[in-house]
Scaffold this active site. Structure first.
Site, short mmCIF file in Angstrom:
data_model
loop_
_atom_site.label_atom_id
_atom_site.label_comp_id
_atom_site.label_asym_id
_atom_site.label_seq_id
_atom_site.Cartn_x
_atom_site.Cartn_y
_atom_site.Cartn_z
N GLU A 1 52.40 72.80 -51.61
CA GLU A 1 53.60 72.30 -52.27
C GLU A 1 54.05 73.28 -53.35
O GLU A 1 53.31 73.57 -54.29
CB GLU A 1 53.30 70.93 -52.89
CG GLU A 1 54.37 70.44 -53.83
CD GLU A 1 53.97 69.15 -54.56
OE1 GLU A 1 52.85 68.64 -54.31
OE2 GLU A 1 54.77 68.67 -55.38
N ASP B 1 50.24 68.48 -55.20
CA ASP B 1 49.89 68.08 -56.55
C ASP B 1 49.31 66.67 -56.55
O ASP B 1 49.65 65.85 -55.71
CB ASP B 1 51.14 68.07 -57.45
CG ASP B 1 51.59 69.49 -57.77
OD1 ASP B 1 50.77 70.41 -57.61
OD2 ASP B 1 52.75 69.67 -58.17
N ASP C 1 50.01 64.11 -58.15
CA ASP C 1 50.89 63.19 -58.86
C ASP C 1 51.78 62.46 -57.85
O ASP C 1 51.61 62.62 -56.64
CB ASP C 1 51.73 63.93 -59.90
CG ASP C 1 52.60 65.00 -59.27
OD1 ASP C 1 52.70 65.04 -58.03
OD2 ASP C 1 53.19 65.81 -60.02
N ASP D 1 54.94 62.80 -57.03
CA ASP D 1 55.70 63.69 -56.15
C ASP D 1 54.82 64.29 -55.08
O ASP D 1 55.21 64.41 -53.92
CB ASP D 1 56.33 64.83 -56.97
CG ASP D 1 57.66 64.40 -57.58
OD1 ASP D 1 58.18 63.35 -57.15
OD2 ASP D 1 58.13 65.10 -58.49
#
Ligand code: 28G
Length: 655
Positions: free
Chosen positions: A425, A520, A522, A524
């Site tokens: 990503e 990541d 998180d 997103d």
């Protein structure tokens, strides 16, 4: 041969019956694990359902007790207790102790071997440490107890009964079910819910000692309510399901249809309350009628012009949720586990009933009809555009010698078995991964921004997306259609397809043994991960099935300890480490992969010696897909419910 023991016919039946079941339980109930254990309960409940179907029972109560004990009660006629003239024993005793006795669907013609529905309650008895039956009949409570299938009491009268019915309580034999005797709650709940849709007159309850709660399954709306339930997280194209029920030549056919705005289709079919997961004749009769009715309606109303080609099955099934349930005398199932209906007569009857019922509905509801046709036409246009796009991608590959995408940092090793590809990503993390990798065996493809949502976009749009194209080229396999079909003729079993394949998936051309998603830690990141998994799920499913897809687990925290950095995957591990080193260290929370330098990324996430990877299974993807469609889908209510329900679990959500 003089010493050979002599058996009477009765002895042989007994031996073949209960002993055989205990010697080879798997033959009768599938396995001696989660499924088999569930099948015991299913068998008992299905007996009660037969009394519902016969019109005598309305209530079925299932109670889960400690140590795997299950009791099922119905308010049917009660198993007969009169003494049978030839066996000389009460009918209930025969039903409980002789294989096949009491089978209602078709007796001897019934396939038994693999052990779904219809093996008879005696199989449950044989595989139970103990089983007790109570029959409420003639104002009395009749009782008998068995152990490992054998009566240990005669049939006794134990008090007075008000109504009629049957209660069966059993404890699965732990020497047979080696793993556990606690039934899988989800399998049971799903089946009871399914039965409530299929038998609208039934009221089914489930009480669980663990929670002390009672859940009630009642769906007066029948299979129309079932399709509404299946659409509960979707925006629908029309408010009320299309529903009809008709009978012909002693076959009863019930159909419910409701389209949603989505791109997938779900058809569930049943024959005599048995869920035919692999479809069969009733389902193909339904599909071919659906295609022909929508085509004729579209032509008749000039929505399809003379020059336009016919809509194919895939077009008219986009966004379709349908349930087809038939009841017939002696259904023939093709597979031993009854997953596909083979009875030929069902095909024509379902086809003609759906042709009638659906045409009438469309004539009477032109607004809904037009919406359905418009959606199918849009699907057809996208299909044709996608075919051109795929052809273009393929030709380009052939002409330009499969030029790999420019952003791909490939590895030098040529043997795919030794290679892995990191899908990373973001460009900055991609850069770190390129520097931190082992160039010989590890390739890196950075993906910029959000991946296109394949659930919301048709194939033509998806193929226009650069990130998707880069992935397809890098992997080398090509893609299947969104149903995972890969044959030259597309997915149509009704021969409606135009015979040319748009795309082919060929796993033997896979250029890397492992695809590792590196996102990541998180919200997103998990969004992107889900988008990627959904893409693989829809268009490259064999990759997941063959275990080629992995998720990398970058650490969440870094703890400076002298010159060393310790890493932690979650809060618990962080706190444990802090305790160990005396809490004096200041902690870094990695907000994104980009915050790690190449060295750190290699050490924690990429180095095969040190990293931990999670292999993605089909179940993971289905679950991710479900949560994802709740969180990202159109329907607002389920999203609210989900967020409220899970709010407590989320401690350090990084939005
Ligand atoms: C509670 C757990 C599981 C059942 C009945 C009722 C009858 C019955 C069951 O008959 C032999 C087969 C069909 C006639 C039928 C009672 C007719 C008249 C019954 C159950 C002969 C078995 N009176 N309820 N079996 N029948 N519930 N629940 O097992 O043709 S099994």
């Amino acid at each position: 041969m003089a010493d050979e023991p002599t058996y009477t016919a009765d002895d042989i039946t007994v031996l073949e019956g209960l002993e055989a079941v205990r010697v080879r339980p798997g033959m009768y109930i599938g396995d001696t694990n989660v499924r088999g254990l569930f099948n015991l309960c299913r068998e008992v409940v299905d007996n009660s359902i037969d009394e519902v179907l016969a019109g005598y029972a309305t209530h079925i109560d299932v109670v889960l007790q400690e140590e795997g004990v299950v009791s099922v009660t119905d308010d049917g006629r009660g198993i007969p207790v009169d003494i049978h003239p030839t066996t000389g024993e009460p009918a209930v005793t025969t039903i409980m102790t002789k294989l096949h006795a009491g089978g209602k669907f078709g007796g001897s013609g019934y396939k038994v071997a693999s052990g779904l529905h219809g093996v008879g309650v005696s199989v449950v008895n044989a595989l139970s440490e103990w089983l007790e039956v109570e029959v409420y009949r003639d104002g009395k409570v009749h009782f008998q107890r068995y152990e490992k299938g054998k009566p240990v009491t005669p049939l006794l009268v134990r008090g007075k009964a008000k109504g009629t019915g049957t209660k069966v309580t059993y404890k699965p034999d732990p020497t047979i079910f080696t793993h556990s005797v606690e039934i899988d709650r989800e399998l049971l709940t799903t089946r009871l819910r399914e039965l409530s849709f299929l038998n609208p007159t039934a009221v089914i309850t489930l009480t669980d000692y663990k929670t002390g709660k009672t859940e009630t399954f009642q769906n007066k709306g029948g299979i129309a309510a079932l399709v509404q339930y299946l659409n509960r997280q979707k925006e629908t194209l029309h408010r009320h399901p299309i529903y009809f029920r008709r009978e012909r030549n002693d076959i009863e056919v019930e159909v419910a249809i409701q389209y949603n705005e989505g791109l997938n289709d779900t058809i569930v079919s049943f024959a005599n309350n048995i869920c035919t997961v692999l479809g069969g004749t009733h389902e193909s009769g339904f599909k071919s009628a659906l295609t022909s009715v929508i085509n004729s309606y579209a032509r008749k109303n000039n929505l399809l012009k003379e020059k336009d080609p016919n809509l194919i099955g895939d077009d008219v099934r986009e966004g379709l949720v349908a349930a087809v349930s038939i009841k017939m005398q002696n259904p023939i199932f093709e597979s031993q586990d009854k997953k596909r209906l083979g009875s030929l007569e069902a095909e024509g009857i379902v086809r003609s009933i759906v042709q009638e019922g659906l045409s009438e509905f469309l004539e009477e509801n032109p607004q809904v009809a037009r919406r359905i046709v418009a959606k199918a036409i849009a699907a057809a246009q996208a299909r044709i555009a996608a075919k051109k796009a795929a052809e273009l991608v393929r030709r380009k590959n052939a002409l330009e010698d499969s030029t790999l995408p420019g952003k791909l940092a490939d590895c030098s090793e040529k043997d795919p078995k030794l290679c892995e590809l990191f899908l990373v990503e973001g460009d900055s993390a991609g850069g770190s991964a390129k520097q931190g990798r082992d160039r010989r065996t590890q390739a890196v493809l950075p993906l910029r921004g959000k991946i296109i949502n394949v659930e919301k976009n048709r194939l033509d749009k998806i193929l226009a997306n650069e990130e998707i194209r880069a992935m397809i080229t890098a992997l080398g396999t090509g893609i299947a259609d969104r149903h995972g079909n890969n044959d030259e003729n597309g997915s149509d079993e009704n021969g409606e397809s135009d015979g040319k394949s748009e795309s082919k998936f060929d796993i033997s051309r896979l250029r890397y043994d492992r695809l590792i998603l590196l996102c990541d830690a998180d919200v997103d990141g998990s969004h992107i991960r889900t988008l990627l998994l959904t893409f693989f799920f829809r268009y490259m499913r064999p990759l997941i099935e063959a275990g080629h897809v992995y998720i990398a687990k970058p650490p969440l925290f870094g703890i400076q300890h002298g010159k060393q950095i310790l890493y932690a995957d979650d809060e618990q591990e962080r706190d444990r480490l802090l305790k160990e080193i005396g809490r004096r260290a200041h902690v870094t929370r990695f907000k994104g992969l980009g915050e790690m330098n190449p060295e750190q990324l290699r050490e924690t996430t990429m180095d095969p010696e040190k990293r931990s990877l999670m292999k993605v299974s089909l179940d993971d993807v289905i679950e991710a897909d479900r949560i994802f469609s709740i969180l990202m889908g159109d329907a607002v209510e389920p999203r609210k419910d989900f967020i409220t329900a899970h709010a407590k679990e989320v401690t350090e959500l990084d939005i």
